[in-house]
Design a protein around this motif. Structure first.
Motif, short mmCIF file in Angstrom:
data_model
loop_
_atom_site.label_atom_id
_atom_site.label_comp_id
_atom_site.label_asym_id
_atom_site.label_seq_id
_atom_site.Cartn_x
_atom_site.Cartn_y
_atom_site.Cartn_z
N MET A 1 22.51 83.15 2.03
CA MET A 1 21.13 83.30 2.50
C MET A 1 20.98 82.57 3.84
N THR A 2 20.34 83.21 4.78
CA THR A 2 20.09 82.62 6.09
C THR A 2 18.62 82.26 6.22
N ILE A 3 18.36 81.03 6.66
CA ILE A 3 17.00 80.55 6.88
C ILE A 3 16.83 80.28 8.36
N LEU A 4 15.79 80.85 8.96
CA LEU A 4 15.49 80.61 10.36
C LEU A 4 14.35 79.60 10.47
N VAL A 5 14.57 78.56 11.26
CA VAL A 5 13.56 77.54 11.51
C VAL A 5 13.07 77.71 12.95
N THR A 6 11.83 78.08 13.11
CA THR A 6 11.24 78.16 14.45
C THR A 6 10.62 76.80 14.79
N GLY A 7 10.40 76.56 16.07
CA GLY A 7 9.92 75.24 16.47
C GLY A 7 10.91 74.16 16.07
N ALA A 8 12.19 74.48 16.16
CA ALA A 8 13.23 73.64 15.55
C ALA A 8 13.49 72.34 16.29
N THR A 9 13.00 72.20 17.50
CA THR A 9 13.17 70.93 18.21
C THR A 9 11.91 70.08 18.15
N GLY A 10 10.88 70.54 17.45
CA GLY A 10 9.63 69.81 17.36
C GLY A 10 9.68 68.66 16.37
N GLY A 11 8.59 67.90 16.30
CA GLY A 11 8.54 66.72 15.46
C GLY A 11 8.76 67.00 13.99
N VAL A 12 8.31 68.16 13.51
CA VAL A 12 8.52 68.54 12.11
C VAL A 12 9.72 69.48 11.99
N GLY A 13 9.83 70.44 12.89
CA GLY A 13 10.89 71.44 12.78
C GLY A 13 12.29 70.85 12.75
N ARG A 14 12.55 69.83 13.55
CA ARG A 14 13.89 69.24 13.56
C ARG A 14 14.21 68.60 12.21
N LEU A 15 13.15 68.08 11.54
CA LEU A 15 13.35 67.47 10.22
C LEU A 15 13.53 68.54 9.15
N VAL A 16 12.91 69.69 9.33
CA VAL A 16 13.14 70.80 8.41
C VAL A 16 14.60 71.23 8.50
N VAL A 17 15.11 71.34 9.72
CA VAL A 17 16.52 71.69 9.90
C VAL A 17 17.40 70.67 9.19
N ASP A 155 -12.15 50.45 13.85
CA ASP A 155 -12.29 50.36 12.40
C ASP A 155 -12.41 51.72 11.71
N MET A 156 -12.27 52.79 12.47
CA MET A 156 -12.30 54.12 11.87
C MET A 156 -11.00 54.34 11.09
N ALA A 157 -11.13 54.78 9.86
CA ALA A 157 -9.96 54.96 8.99
C ALA A 157 -9.73 56.43 8.67
N TRP A 158 -8.47 56.77 8.53
CA TRP A 158 -8.10 58.11 8.07
C TRP A 158 -6.80 57.99 7.29
N LEU A 159 -6.23 59.13 6.90
CA LEU A 159 -5.01 59.14 6.09
C LEU A 159 -3.91 59.93 6.80
N PRO A 160 -3.41 59.43 7.92
CA PRO A 160 -2.38 60.18 8.65
C PRO A 160 -1.12 60.36 7.79
N VAL A 161 -0.41 61.45 8.06
CA VAL A 161 0.74 61.83 7.24
C VAL A 161 2.04 61.71 8.04
N HIS A 162 3.07 61.23 7.38
CA HIS A 162 4.39 61.09 8.00
C HIS A 162 5.00 62.48 8.16
N GLU A 163 5.62 62.71 9.30
CA GLU A 163 6.22 64.03 9.56
C GLU A 163 7.34 64.35 8.57
N ARG A 164 7.98 63.34 8.02
CA ARG A 164 9.04 63.61 7.03
C ARG A 164 8.45 64.14 5.72
N ASP A 165 7.26 63.72 5.36
CA ASP A 165 6.61 64.29 4.18
C ASP A 165 6.30 65.76 4.40
N ILE A 166 5.86 66.10 5.60
CA ILE A 166 5.56 67.50 5.92
C ILE A 166 6.84 68.33 5.81
#
Length: 290
Positions: A1-17, A155-166
């Motif tokens: 099976m072949t999987i194509l990863v687009t955006g493969a050099t991006g912050g998330v795409g490289r981690l998907v690869v 003091d503004m709070a949010w829940l940012p997500v790690h790119e490795r979790d994505i």
């Protein structure tokens, strides 16, 4: 099976690869990039040239592909999906946005989701909220140069997500069963203020990071002068524009009450592992802030 990863050099795409390569199996991983000669990927990864803004350039890269990780480009999504169908792709995992769930995004990620859903293929949408990576792109220059962060809302709070979790969720959806038709909202494990995010980066560096409060307009000038991601997104990130580019009041950010919302989903629901914290992210990227 072949999987194509687009955006493969991006912050998330490289981690998907990387995540696909680490998994045992017979999958062939093909990485799409506009500049194959300059790209660097793990051993065994096929490198394919192509540009999502020019769909016909993807014909060769899609040949023999069964599963596709799709970086969102709204303007060409319908044609890209048509080419994927013609090539015999069976499953598409979309990098989308939590703003779609909230009804805020109708122009950027939603059209990509709809194009994929209309294809009749198996699909999964991965909808992260704010990226922890934003802080590298926004604060990196001032931290490296002055060990300071300047922002209107310490003091503004949010829940940012790690790119490795994505990336981990995307890999699970590409390889595993039971994800078809799912839209996974992803957030960090706990609210954290901007002031505490800066402190976490300081802890990772072993140095103090000063936090200077500035007005929204002063911050806007800083971002515009900085260029790149900061300049391109200054008006939205600082509250001068809404998600669709309409005018907004930057002072309204102060009125947002995160506690009024229920629990926010994380990658743990898919991966079975606790979502990574901002402190972990800061340690992962300490070298990038030096």
């Amino acid at each position: 099976m072949t999987i194509l990863v687009t955006g493969a050099t991006g912050g998330v795409g490289r981690l998907v690869v990387e995540g696909l390569v680490r998994k045992e199996g017979r999958e062939r991983v093909r990485a799409l990039t506009r500049t194959p000669a300059r790209a660097s990927f793990p051993a065994g990864v096929e490198v394919a040239g192509g540009d999502l803004t020019e769909p016909e350039s993807l014909v060769d890269a899609l040949r023999g592909v069964e599963r596709l990780y799709l970086f969102p480009v709204a303007a060409t999504a319908r044609r890209v999906v048509e080419l994927a169908v013609d090539a015999g792709v069976k499953r598409i995992v979309v990098l989308s946005s939590g703003a779609v769930t909230g009804g805020l995004d109708t122009d950027h990620h939603l059209p990509v989701e709809r194009a994929v859903e209309a294809s009749g293929l198996e699909w999964t949408h991965v909808r992260p909220g704010e990226f922890m990576l934003n802080k590298l792109w926004l604060w990196g220059p001032s931290i490296r140069a002055e060990r300071v962060v300047r922002d209107p809302h310490p003091d503004m709070a949010w829940l940012p997500v790690h790119e490795r979790d994505i990336a981990d969720v995307a890999v699970a959806a590409l390889l595993g069963d039971g994800h078809a038709g799912a839209a996974y909202d992803l957030n960090g494990p706990e609210p954290i203020s901007l002031r505490d995010q800066a402190a976490a980066i300081g802890d990772a560096l072993g140095e103090e990071i000063r936090f200077e409060r500035v007005t929204p307009r002063e911050a806007r000038e800083i971002y515009l002068a900085q260029g790149g991601f900061a300049a391109e997104n200054a008006d939205f990130l600082l509250g001068f524009e809404d998600y669709s580019g309409g005018a907004a009041d930057p002072d309204a950010v102060e009125e947002f009450d995160l506690s009024a919302y229920g629990p926010f989903p994380t990658a743990e629901a898919v991966t079975g592992r606790p979502a990574r914290t901002f402190a972990e992210w800061a340690r992962d990227h300490a070298a990038d802030f030096r």
